[in-house]
Structure formats: structure tokens, C-alpha cells
Design a protein around this motif. Structure first.
Motif, mmCIF file in Angstrom:
data_model
loop_
_atom_site.group_PDB
_atom_site.id
_atom_site.type_symbol
_atom_site.label_atom_id
_atom_site.label_comp_id
_atom_site.label_asym_id
_atom_site.label_seq_id
_atom_site.Cartn_x
_atom_site.Cartn_y
_atom_site.Cartn_z
ATOM 1 N N ARG A 58 0.822 -1.216 0.000
ATOM 2 C CA ARG A 58 0.000 0.000 0.000
ATOM 3 C C ARG A 58 0.857 1.267 0.000
ATOM 4 N N SER A 59 1.869 1.304 0.855
ATOM 5 C CA SER A 59 2.657 2.527 1.020
ATOM 6 C C SER A 59 4.087 2.423 0.515
ATOM 7 N N GLY A 60 4.508 1.232 0.103
ATOM 8 C CA GLY A 60 5.886 1.041 -0.330
ATOM 9 C C GLY A 60 6.799 0.705 0.835
ATOM 10 N N GLY A 61 7.988 0.303 0.521
ATOM 11 C CA GLY A 61 8.958 -0.050 1.545
ATOM 12 C C GLY A 61 8.695 -1.426 2.132
ATOM 13 N N VAL A 62 9.311 -1.682 3.258
ATOM 14 C CA VAL A 62 9.136 -2.962 3.945
ATOM 15 C C VAL A 62 8.841 -2.708 5.419
ATOM 16 N N HIS A 63 8.075 -3.610 5.995
ATOM 17 C CA HIS A 63 7.809 -3.552 7.428
ATOM 18 C C HIS A 63 9.008 -4.134 8.164
ATOM 19 N N TRP A 64 9.272 -3.644 9.345
ATOM 20 C CA TRP A 64 10.405 -4.089 10.140
ATOM 21 C C TRP A 64 10.136 -5.429 10.809
ATOM 22 N N GLU A 65 8.919 -5.608 11.344
ATOM 23 C CA GLU A 65 8.623 -6.803 12.122
ATOM 24 C C GLU A 65 7.195 -7.268 11.833
ATOM 25 N N LEU A 66 7.026 -8.588 11.747
ATOM 26 C CA LEU A 66 5.713 -9.180 11.517
ATOM 27 C C LEU A 66 5.393 -10.173 12.623
ATOM 28 N N ASP A 67 4.092 -10.264 12.947
ATOM 29 C CA ASP A 67 3.685 -11.281 13.915
ATOM 30 C C ASP A 67 3.474 -12.612 13.187
ATOM 31 N N ARG A 68 3.014 -13.605 13.903
ATOM 32 C CA ARG A 68 2.855 -14.944 13.308
ATOM 33 C C ARG A 68 1.831 -14.987 12.181
ATOM 34 N N THR A 69 0.925 -14.002 12.147
ATOM 35 C CA THR A 69 -0.086 -13.976 11.089
ATOM 36 C C THR A 69 0.357 -13.141 9.894
ATOM 37 N N GLY A 70 1.545 -12.515 10.002
ATOM 38 C CA GLY A 70 2.063 -11.707 8.902
ATOM 39 C C GLY A 70 1.688 -10.241 8.972
ATOM 40 N N LYS A 71 1.153 -9.803 10.102
ATOM 41 C CA LYS A 71 0.780 -8.399 10.266
ATOM 42 C C LYS A 71 1.916 -7.637 10.928
ATOM 43 N N PRO A 72 2.127 -6.360 10.523
ATOM 44 C CA PRO A 72 3.156 -5.541 11.157
ATOM 45 C C PRO A 72 2.900 -5.427 12.656
ATOM 46 N N CYS A 73 3.974 -5.461 13.437
ATOM 47 C CA CYS A 73 3.836 -5.379 14.886
ATOM 48 C C CYS A 73 5.078 -4.725 15.467
ATOM 49 N N GLY A 74 5.094 -4.594 16.762
ATOM 50 C CA GLY A 74 6.260 -4.060 17.445
ATOM 51 C C GLY A 74 6.320 -2.548 17.429
ATOM 52 N N ARG A 75 7.427 -2.043 17.935
ATOM 53 C CA ARG A 75 7.597 -0.590 18.054
ATOM 54 C C ARG A 75 7.585 0.127 16.716
ATOM 55 N N ALA A 76 8.022 -0.539 15.665
ATOM 56 C CA ALA A 76 8.119 0.115 14.357
ATOM 57 C C ALA A 76 6.941 -0.222 13.445
ATOM 58 N N ALA A 77 5.833 -0.717 13.993
ATOM 59 C CA ALA A 77 4.702 -1.140 13.165
ATOM 60 C C ALA A 77 4.125 0.003 12.339
ATOM 61 N N ALA A 78 4.168 1.218 12.849
ATOM 62 C CA ALA A 78 3.569 2.338 12.146
ATOM 63 C C ALA A 78 4.586 3.144 11.340
ATOM 64 N N SER A 79 5.806 2.657 11.253
ATOM 65 C CA SER A 79 6.830 3.412 10.523
ATOM 66 C C SER A 79 7.705 2.452 9.716
ATOM 67 N N LYS A 80 8.548 3.019 8.889
ATOM 68 C CA LYS A 80 9.497 2.228 8.106
ATOM 69 C C LYS A 80 10.906 2.550 8.582
ATOM 70 N N GLN A 81 11.756 1.555 8.568
ATOM 71 C CA GLN A 81 13.135 1.716 8.985
ATOM 72 C C GLN A 81 14.019 1.544 7.745
ATOM 73 N N THR A 82 14.805 2.565 7.401
ATOM 74 C CA THR A 82 15.652 2.494 6.223
ATOM 75 C C THR A 82 16.607 1.316 6.290
ATOM 76 N N TYR A 83 17.110 0.996 7.456
ATOM 77 C CA TYR A 83 18.034 -0.138 7.608
ATOM 78 C C TYR A 83 17.405 -1.431 7.108
ATOM 79 N N GLY A 84 16.124 -1.619 7.362
ATOM 80 C CA GLY A 84 15.435 -2.818 6.913
ATOM 81 C C GLY A 84 15.260 -2.878 5.402
ATOM 82 N N MET A 85 15.260 -1.750 4.741
ATOM 83 C CA MET A 85 15.100 -1.727 3.291
ATOM 84 C C MET A 85 16.410 -1.977 2.565
ATOM 85 N N ALA A 86 17.520 -1.746 3.249
ATOM 86 C CA ALA A 86 18.808 -1.927 2.612
ATOM 87 C C ALA A 86 19.084 -3.384 2.440
#
Length: 86
Positions: A58-86
Motif C-alpha cells: 500500500r505505502s511502499g517499503g518494507v515492514h520491520w517486524e511481523l507477527d505470526r499472522t504476517g501483520k506488522p507489529c512491534g515498536r516500528a509497526a507504524a513506521s518504516k526503517q531504512t536499515y530494513g530496506m537496505a
């Protein structure tokens, strides 16, 4: 990445993009140097497939962390981390 004493994923287990990328790279390196190329190549392929689940279609990039169902979770669920995209 949370395991119990029997190496079973705990119910609260999550995965992050860095762990997935690093273990996928490790499997690919092992495949290049191992006598049993097929099994390690299969692990590497599985890791690449897993990394695709982190994509935010939907918004591009990658999520930092996913739960067991594949949904974004954790402290960075609402943001993107450039380190994770590299």
C-alpha cells in the motif's frame, strides 16, 4: 525469533526483516559452498519468499517486524526503517 526450550516457536514469536535477510544470505552462502547444494538452496529460496511478505504494497517499503499472522507489529509497526530496506 522467540523459541522455547524445545526449539518450538513461542505463541508470541515475531520475525524481523534483518533476521530473515541474514539467515537467507547465510543459506545462500552455504549453498554455494556445500556438497548438498539443493537443500541449502531450498532454504535460501524459502528465505527470499519470506522476505517478500515484509513488503508494504500500500505505502511502499518494507515492514520491520511481523507477527505470526504476517501483520506488522512491534515498536516500528507504524513506521518504516531504512536499515530494513537496505
Amino acid at each position: 525469533q522467540r523459541w522455547d526450550a524445545g526449539w518450538r516457536a513461542r505463541p508470541d514469536a515475531t520475525r524481523n526483516i534483518v533476521f530473515t535477510a541474514r539467515t537467507s544470505w547465510l543459506a545462500a552462502q552455504a549453498a554455494m559452498h556445500a556438497d548438498d547444494l539443493a537443500s541449502f538452496a531450498a532454504y535460501a529460496h524459502h528465505g527470499v519468499e519470506a522476505m517478500l511478505r515484509y513488503r508494504d504494497h500500500r505505502s511502499g517499503g518494507v515492514h520491520w517486524e511481523l507477527d505470526r499472522t504476517g501483520k506488522p507489529c512491534g515498536r516500528a509497526a507504524a513506521s518504516k526503517q531504512t536499515y530494513g530496506m537496505a
